[in-house]
Design a protein around this motif. Structure first.
Motif, PDB file in Angstrom:
ATOM      1  N   UNK A  83       0.837  -1.188   0.000  1.00  0.00           N
ATOM      2  CA  UNK A  83       0.000   0.000   0.000  1.00  0.00           C
ATOM      3  C   UNK A  83       0.883   1.253   0.000  1.00  0.00           C
ATOM      4  N   UNK A  84       0.303   2.401  -0.284  1.00  0.00           N
ATOM      5  CA  UNK A  84       1.081   3.647  -0.351  1.00  0.00           C
ATOM      6  C   UNK A  84       1.691   4.014   1.004  1.00  0.00           C
ATOM      7  N   UNK A  85       1.104   3.546   2.107  1.00  0.00           N
ATOM      8  CA  UNK A  85       1.647   3.850   3.438  1.00  0.00           C
ATOM      9  C   UNK A  85       2.717   2.853   3.877  1.00  0.00           C
ATOM     10  N   UNK A  86       3.102   1.917   2.997  1.00  0.00           N
ATOM     11  CA  UNK A  86       4.151   0.952   3.306  1.00  0.00           C
ATOM     12  C   UNK A  86       3.669  -0.367   3.873  1.00  0.00           C
ATOM     13  N   UNK A  87       2.390  -0.440   4.209  1.00  0.00           N
ATOM     14  CA  UNK A  87       1.847  -1.701   4.714  1.00  0.00           C
ATOM     15  C   UNK A  87       1.506  -2.623   3.543  1.00  0.00           C
ATOM     16  N   UNK A  88       1.143  -3.840   3.875  1.00  0.00           N
ATOM     17  CA  UNK A  88       0.715  -4.808   2.869  1.00  0.00           C
ATOM     18  C   UNK A  88      -0.768  -5.093   3.061  1.00  0.00           C
ATOM     19  N   UNK A  89      -1.454  -5.448   1.982  1.00  0.00           N
ATOM     20  CA  UNK A  89      -2.862  -5.837   2.060  1.00  0.00           C
ATOM     21  C   UNK A  89      -3.054  -7.121   1.270  1.00  0.00           C
ATOM     22  N   UNK A  90      -3.463  -8.152   1.986  1.00  0.00           N
ATOM     23  CA  UNK A  90      -3.699  -9.455   1.361  1.00  0.00           C
ATOM     24  C   UNK A  90      -5.182  -9.627   1.078  1.00  0.00           C
ATOM     25  N   UNK A  91      -5.483 -10.130  -0.100  1.00  0.00           N
ATOM     26  CA  UNK A  91      -6.847 -10.513  -0.474  1.00  0.00           C
ATOM     27  C   UNK A  91      -6.784 -12.002  -0.776  1.00  0.00           C
ATOM     28  N   UNK A  92      -7.249 -12.798   0.191  1.00  0.00           N
ATOM     29  CA  UNK A  92      -7.134 -14.252   0.116  1.00  0.00           C
ATOM     30  C   UNK A  92      -8.503 -14.897   0.053  1.00  0.00           C
ATOM     31  N   UNK A  93      -8.676 -15.784  -0.878  1.00  0.00           N
ATOM     32  CA  UNK A  93      -9.917 -16.543  -1.003  1.00  0.00           C
ATOM     33  C   UNK A  93      -9.601 -18.018  -0.805  1.00  0.00           C
ATOM     34  N   UNK A  94     -10.623 -18.765  -0.446  1.00  0.00           N
ATOM     35  CA  UNK A  94     -10.379 -20.187  -0.283  1.00  0.00           C
ATOM     36  C   UNK A  94     -11.622 -20.969   0.075  1.00  0.00           C
ATOM     37  N   UNK A  95     -11.373 -22.251   0.303  1.00  0.00           N
ATOM     38  CA  UNK A  95     -12.414 -23.201   0.681  1.00  0.00           C
ATOM     39  C   UNK A  95     -11.981 -23.861   1.980  1.00  0.00           C
ATOM     40  N   UNK A  96     -12.912 -23.958   2.934  1.00  0.00           N
ATOM     41  CA  UNK A  96     -12.626 -24.594   4.225  1.00  0.00           C
ATOM     42  C   UNK A  96     -13.697 -25.645   4.530  1.00  0.00           C
ATOM     43  N   UNK A  97     -13.350 -26.560   5.448  1.00  0.00           N
ATOM     44  CA  UNK A  97     -14.314 -27.551   5.924  1.00  0.00           C
ATOM     45  C   UNK A  97     -14.111 -27.717   7.425  1.00  0.00           C
ATOM     46  N   UNK A  98     -15.223 -27.779   8.161  1.00  0.00           N
ATOM     47  CA  UNK A  98     -15.113 -27.969   9.613  1.00  0.00           C
ATOM     48  C   UNK A  98     -15.258 -29.456   9.960  1.00  0.00           C
ATOM     49  N   UNK A  99     -15.169 -29.771  11.249  1.00  0.00           N
ATOM     50  CA  UNK A  99     -15.217 -31.164  11.704  1.00  0.00           C
ATOM     51  C   UNK A  99     -16.555 -31.837  11.393  1.00  0.00           C
ATOM     52  N   UNK A 100     -17.607 -31.051  11.223  1.00  0.00           N
ATOM     53  CA  UNK A 100     -18.930 -31.608  10.891  1.00  0.00           C
ATOM     54  C   UNK A 100     -19.074 -31.854   9.388  1.00  0.00           C
ATOM     55  N   UNK A 101     -18.056 -31.531   8.620  1.00  0.00           N
ATOM     56  CA  UNK A 101     -18.097 -31.751   7.177  1.00  0.00           C
ATOM     57  C   UNK A 101     -18.733 -30.639   6.382  1.00  0.00           C
ATOM     58  N   UNK A 102     -19.016 -29.500   7.010  1.00  0.00           N
ATOM     59  CA  UNK A 102     -19.601 -28.363   6.305  1.00  0.00           C
ATOM     60  C   UNK A 102     -18.521 -27.641   5.511  1.00  0.00           C
ATOM     61  N   UNK A 103     -18.729 -27.516   4.213  1.00  0.00           N
ATOM     62  CA  UNK A 103     -17.763 -26.874   3.321  1.00  0.00           C
ATOM     63  C   UNK A 103     -18.251 -25.462   3.014  1.00  0.00           C
ATOM     64  N   UNK A 104     -17.346 -24.494   3.158  1.00  0.00           N
ATOM     65  CA  UNK A 104     -17.679 -23.098   2.883  1.00  0.00           C
ATOM     66  C   UNK A 104     -16.550 -22.480   2.068  1.00  0.00           C
ATOM     67  N   UNK A 105     -16.877 -21.448   1.288  1.00  0.00           N
ATOM     68  CA  UNK A 105     -15.853 -20.727   0.531  1.00  0.00           C
ATOM     69  C   UNK A 105     -16.128 -19.242   0.603  1.00  0.00           C
ATOM     70  N   UNK A 106     -15.071 -18.462   0.443  1.00  0.00           N
ATOM     71  CA  UNK A 106     -15.207 -17.015   0.468  1.00  0.00           C
ATOM     72  C   UNK A 106     -13.861 -16.349   0.620  1.00  0.00           C
ATOM     73  N   UNK A 107     -13.897 -15.088   1.032  1.00  0.00           N
ATOM     74  CA  UNK A 107     -12.696 -14.283   1.230  1.00  0.00           C
ATOM     75  C   UNK A 107     -12.378 -14.276   2.728  1.00  0.00           C
ATOM     76  N   UNK A 108     -11.142 -14.645   3.077  1.00  0.00           N
ATOM     77  CA  UNK A 108     -10.744 -14.700   4.481  1.00  0.00           C
ATOM     78  C   UNK A 108     -10.711 -13.293   5.080  1.00  0.00           C
TER      79      UNK A 108
END
Length: 131
Positions: A83-108
């Motif tokens: 970024x212009x102020x020297x920091x970083x900005x991550x835009x991360x997307x992905x797919x996750x699954x919990x112990x119950x087997x529910x699968x979700x996707x989106x932006x972290x």
């Protein structure tokens, strides 16, 4: 509404493989890693590991919490930009699954995805031809 497509010429620079520690936030940890490695623009190529809990942003502004423990990350990709102020900005997307087997996707959501045990990530430095 569709966003305009941007095409950029460039090449891959350094490749960084790193392990993130327990309780470190996935998004903020990757941003810190880029700062430490001097990567102004990085492509997140892969990640392997689990999160305590996950929180994803969905289209339309909906936020989706995924409760753990041990929410497995099945897929991870994105970019990190200086970024212009020297920091970083991550835009991360992905797919996750919990112990119950529910699968979700989106932006972290930054600050809401703590690493459970460890998390390995692969980053590629992007060197723009315009720079």
């Amino acid at each position: 509404m569709t966003e305009p497509v941007q095409i950029e010429a460039g090449r891959i620079g350094k490749v960084v493989y790193a392990r993130m520690a327990p309780n470190e936030d996935l998004v903020q940890g990757i941003e810190k890693l880029c700062v430490a490695q001097g990567l102004r623009h990085a492509l997140v190529r892969s990640g392997l590991g689990s999160l305590v809990d996950a929180c994803l942003d969905l289209p339309g502004g909906t936020r989706q919490p995924v409760t753990g423990p041990a929410v497995e990350v099945l897929s991870l990709f994105g970019e990190v930009h200086a970024q212009t102020d020297g920091t970083q900005r991550a835009e991360l997307s992905g797919v996750v699954v919990n112990a119950a087997g529910q699968v979700r996707s989106g932006v972290f959501v930054a600050g809401a995805n703590p690493v459970f045990a460890t998390f390995e990530v692969t980053l590629e430095e992007w060197l723009s031809a315009a720079a």
